[in-house]
Design an enzyme around this catalytic site. Structure first.
Site, mmCIF file in Angstrom:
data_model
loop_
_atom_site.group_PDB
_atom_site.id
_atom_site.type_symbol
_atom_site.label_atom_id
_atom_site.label_comp_id
_atom_site.label_asym_id
_atom_site.label_seq_id
_atom_site.Cartn_x
_atom_site.Cartn_y
_atom_site.Cartn_z
ATOM 1 N N GLN A 175 34.861 47.642 45.509
ATOM 2 C CA GLN A 175 34.881 46.719 46.568
ATOM 3 C C GLN A 175 34.186 47.301 47.786
ATOM 4 O O GLN A 175 34.138 46.621 48.991
ATOM 5 C CB GLN A 175 36.536 46.691 46.847
ATOM 6 C CG GLN A 175 37.210 46.006 45.964
ATOM 7 C CD GLN A 175 38.806 45.949 46.024
ATOM 8 O OE1 GLN A 175 39.488 46.783 45.482
ATOM 9 N NE2 GLN A 175 39.416 45.214 47.025
ATOM 10 N N HIS A 275 39.657 50.904 38.624
ATOM 11 C CA HIS A 275 40.209 49.932 39.528
ATOM 12 C C HIS A 275 39.449 48.566 39.423
ATOM 13 O O HIS A 275 38.558 48.563 40.228
ATOM 14 C CB HIS A 275 40.087 50.539 41.033
ATOM 15 C CG HIS A 275 40.754 49.735 42.110
ATOM 16 N ND1 HIS A 275 41.613 50.405 42.974
ATOM 17 C CD2 HIS A 275 40.565 48.448 42.409
ATOM 18 C CE1 HIS A 275 41.902 49.610 43.687
ATOM 19 N NE2 HIS A 275 41.506 48.447 43.250
ATOM 20 N N ASN A 335 44.380 51.458 38.277
ATOM 21 C CA ASN A 335 45.056 50.748 39.353
ATOM 22 C C ASN A 335 45.774 49.433 38.811
ATOM 23 O O ASN A 335 45.305 48.609 38.035
ATOM 24 C CB ASN A 335 43.995 50.266 40.162
ATOM 25 C CG ASN A 335 44.265 49.387 41.575
ATOM 26 O OD1 ASN A 335 45.109 49.749 42.101
ATOM 27 N ND2 ASN A 335 43.972 48.002 41.358
ATOM 28 N N GLU A 336 46.931 49.187 39.014
ATOM 29 C CA GLU A 336 47.941 48.025 38.971
ATOM 30 C C GLU A 336 47.381 47.399 37.560
ATOM 31 O O GLU A 336 46.822 46.467 37.448
ATOM 32 C CB GLU A 336 47.643 47.026 40.036
ATOM 33 C CG GLU A 336 47.903 47.902 41.515
ATOM 34 C CD GLU A 336 47.520 46.694 42.803
ATOM 35 O OE1 GLU A 336 47.466 45.451 42.504
ATOM 36 O OE2 GLU A 336 47.716 47.304 43.817
#
Ligand SMILES: *[C@@H]1O[C@H](CO)[C@@H](O)[C@H](O)[C@H]1NC(C)=O
Ligand SMILES: *[C@@H]1O[C@H](CO)[C@@H](O)[C@H](O)[C@H]1NC(C)=O
Ligand SMILES: *[C@@H]1O[C@H](CO)[C@@H](O)[C@H](O)[C@H]1NC(C)=O
Ligand SMILES: *[C@@H]1O[C@H](CO)[C@@H](O)[C@H](O)[C@H]1NC(C)=O
Ligand SMILES: *[C@@H]1O[C@H](CO)[C@@H](O)[C@H](O)[C@H]1NC(C)=O
Ligand SMILES: *[C@@H]1O[C@H](CO)[C@@H](O)[C@H](O)[C@H]1NC(C)=O
Ligand SMILES: *[C@@H]1O[C@H](CO)[C@@H](O)[C@H](O)[C@H]1NC(C)=O
Ligand SMILES: *[C@@H]1O[C@H](CO)[C@@H](O)[C@H](O)[C@H]1NC(C)=O
Length: 623
Positions: A175, A275, A335-336
């Site tokens: 990101q 991620h 991540n999640e």
């Protein structure tokens, strides 16, 4: 009217009959009335005299002090190298779209093979940013560090965070880094999002953090931030992913330098291994497979179901841990994971590889830091906590997003019963494997932005939960519940952000209580943040005056303190998402940052929320 004042009991260990443990308080409206002045007679008008007074802030941020000593969490790599997977090391350079076309590949991991991966991915309208080498960080001018005037309505409490409480900020490679085809990195699914989804912006340059990481860390240090949570890009470390494929020296060196620069500036690094940016190489050339989206409607395909996932991810994790374990206090494997988990086999691949890395870190490297994964946000809270069907629906919802990983990992228990009844092709776990999984997370890391009020499916739709659960094509499958953003009293749960998120700090505290009482593991709040409504449409000065984001952070943090002091929760840290505006999976307009980024110049500007965030901690952390 009444409102919820206390907590949901655990779904996992407490029978349904005693689950509705909410306390209600009667709200007499006291907050709206003013006590202490009922004199209706105003003072007689008069002229006391006038002079202009200075009301502007003249205080600056408090920079973080360099660490007196660098704590260590394992032996250095030089002592651990024999315990790391044996791999060769190489470099690849940058991809040039107009460069010579590769037509045949003789060496499986050679430069031609590397180029052919980019050629095949062929990101549409590929561009580079303005930097091609690491930028030396200029000192931050004092003028940039002047605090805004205090908020008119500030936090009411004066509680302290416990000693050692970690406060920091977070971001992720795909990101912010940009430089997607530089220094040996191969493509990831995220790099192709703009090619695949109409209307998506690309992440090709993003915030150019790959080259500006020192600038960014210098700015964090100037603001007094103590922890920086970032993710490592797997595609930079193992461009070809495969077991035995070469390690990309430039990628490893980048993160080594990043970690060292954090420490030099007094900031502790927190590392996430994956991620959302699974390398396309994992899919071994099968782009149909790579592009497969989930039967659970999630947004990225992490590939955790693939036969080659566990061994390749574990190789990557081991190499990175062995190199950096000496300096990194906290490791986050995933991540999640729910959002990248496409099916039941992927759930298994996630849990298994996580547990293998946990055991490697603690049992082989003898690491003394913490290993966990970031559990995704959605925590269901019953819309009507006195209605057993709502409580049941919330438990079901939590089973799907949280329990499916957390029951094996924290409790050594099988997947939740509701999950097994609904997702029938789950990978069975036997007792010895459950023993191996049990307790393989030292902290319960939660990314918790907002709240989800849950009730059963509305019977008027003609679908009950049981029918939905049995019907894979039902739009509500697999959780088969209904969410609401409106509470029972008819009001939205909180101020709405640009996205799906709301500022609902009292409800997120209930969710924390649920996790604490269910998994009985110290919590760490690994992400929370707020994209201010329509911020991207404002001019820079208006973006920087982001009061709704400040209100969000200060109210959530007040509730974190309440959770510690009133609810007995062992909460170890909080990390704001994010320290700067970034590529929010296809958009630069979904601003989550405490800094604005000019994407033409890459100049960063602090927003007021950043000052409010760090000041809240500095005022409440024992010095
Ligand atoms: C109300 O205010 C008036 C004018 O300031 C003052 O004379 C009076 O004493 C006040 N009464 C009370 C009860 O405070
Ligand atoms: C690529 O560039 C062309 C020309 O500027 C534009 O029309 C098109 O929308 C771009 N495609 C993407 C996916 O950005
Ligand atoms: C590629 O992946 C798709 C989707 O998972 C699968 O159906 C197909 O069999 C795969 N092809 C090969 C050649 O493995
Ligand atoms: C880890 O601890 C075990 C048990 O004390 C010991 O045998 C082993 O040598 C240690 N390994 C490392 C890398 O320190
Ligand atoms: C409980 O919730 C269900 C589903 O929303 C609803 O049909 C039922 O009337 C509620 N029961 C009570 C006692 O409120
Ligand atoms: C349990 O499952 C693991 C992983 O599938 C397998 O390796 C092991 O042999 C199984 N143990 C027993 C006792 O079935
Ligand atoms: C399953 O759900 C789909 C989509 O809502 C619906 O068309 C279909 O009739 C349902 N099947 C059953 C057996 O209920
Ligand atoms: C970015 O910076 C350039 C050069 O200073 C300026 O012209 C432009 O308006 C800025 N963009 C935004 C969105 O502020």
């Amino acid at each position: 009217m009444t409102r919820i004042a206390a907590t949901i009991a655990a779904c996992v260990t407490i029978p349904l009959a005693v689950q509705a443990q909410y306390k209600y308080v009667s709200d007499d409206g006291a907050s709206a009335s003013c006590v202490g002045n009922n004199n209706a007679t105003a003072p007689t008008p008069h002229f006391p005299g006038f002079a202009y007074t200075q009301t502007q802030a003249v205080q600056t941020a408090t920079p973080v002090a360099p660490l007196a000593f660098t704590p260590t969490y394992a032996a250095p790599y030089s002592s651990l190298s024999s315990l790391a997977p044996k791999v060769s090391t190489t470099t690849y350079g940058n991809w040039q779209p107009g460069g010579p076309q590769v037509t045949s590949v003789s060496e499986p991991y050679g430069p031609a093979a590397w180029t052919s991966m980019w050629q095949a991915a062929n990101p549409v309208n590929f561009t580079r940013g303005i930097y091609s080498t690491t930028v030396a960080p200029p000192p931050i001018p004092t003028a940039e560090l002047i605090r805004p005037d205090p908020l008119y309505f500030g936090p009411k409490d004066c509680r302290q965070f416990p000693k050692g409480f970690m406060f920091g900020v977070s971001g992720s490679a795909g990101q912010i880094e940009g430089a997607i085809a530089d220094e040996g990195k191969t493509p990831t699914g995220l790099d192709l999002a703009a090619s695949q989804v109409p209307g998506f912006s690309d992440n090709y340059a993003a915030d150019e953090n790959y080259y500006l990481y020192k600038v960014d860390i210098e700015r964090l240090a100037a603001m007094g931030v103590k922890y920086y949570s970032f993710s490592i890009s797997w595609a930079r470390i193992f461009p070809f992913v495969d077991v035995g494929s070469p390690l990309n020296e430039a990628g490893l060196k980048h993160y080594d330098d990043l970690i060292n620069f954090c420490l030099e500036k007094g900031i502790q690094p927190v590392v996430t291994l994956l991620h959302a940016d699974t390398p396309l190489a994992l899919f071994q050339g099968n782009m149909t497979d790579a592009a497969t989206r989930s039967e659970f409607n999630t947004y990225t395909n992490g590939g955790m179901y693939r036969d080659n996932f566990i061994e390749t991810f574990v190789q990557y994790g081991k190499v990175v841990m062995a190199h950096f374990a000496d300096r990194v206090p906290i490791w986050l494997t995933f991540n999640e994971p729910w959002y990248a988990t496409t099916n039941a086999k992927a759930v298994y691949g996630t849990i298994r590889s996580h547990a293998e890395l946990y055991h490697y870190y603690h049992d082989v490297l003898n690491g003394t830091g913490s290993v966990t994964y970031k559990s995704g946000g959605p925590i269901g809270i019953p819309l009507d906590p006195t209605n057993a069907t709502h409580v049941d629906a919330s438990c079901r919802y939590n089973d799907f997003y949280t329990g499916v990983y957390a029951n094996p990992i924290y409790l050594g228990q099988d997947y939740p019963k509701t999950y097994k009844e609904t997702v029938k092709d789950y990978v069975p776990l036997n007792q010895s494997e459950l023993e191996y999984f049990k307790g393989t997370a030292d902290l319960f890391a939660i990314d918790l932005y907002t709240a989800n009020l849950i009730q059963p499916l509305d019977p008027s739709t003609g679908r009950l939960t049981a029918q939905c659960a049995a019907n894979k094509t039902d739009p509500g499958w697999p959780n088969c519940v209904t969410f609401s953003d409106i509470t029972e009293n008819g009001w939205q749960i909180g101020y709405r952000s640009n996205a799906y998120s709301f500022s609902a700090p009292r409800l997120t505290r209930i969710a924390m209580n649920y996790l604490w009482n269910t998994y009985k593991t110290p919590l760490v709040y690994t992400e929370f943040g707020f994209p201010v409504f329509a911020e991207a449409e404002k001019d820079l000065d208006a973006q920087r005056y982001d009061t709704p984001r400040s209100n969000y952070y200060l109210s959530v943090m007040s509730e974190l303190l309440a959770a510690i002091w009133e609810d007995g929760i062992d909460l170890r840290g909080a990390f704001a998402w994010s320290f700067l505006d970034n590529w929010e999976f296809g958009s630069y307009e979904e601003h989550y940052g405490m800094q604005a980024v000019n994407r033409t110049t890459q100049v960063r500007s602090f927003k007021r929320s950043f000052f409010d965030y760090v000041e809240f901690f500095h005022a409440r952390v024992p010095q």
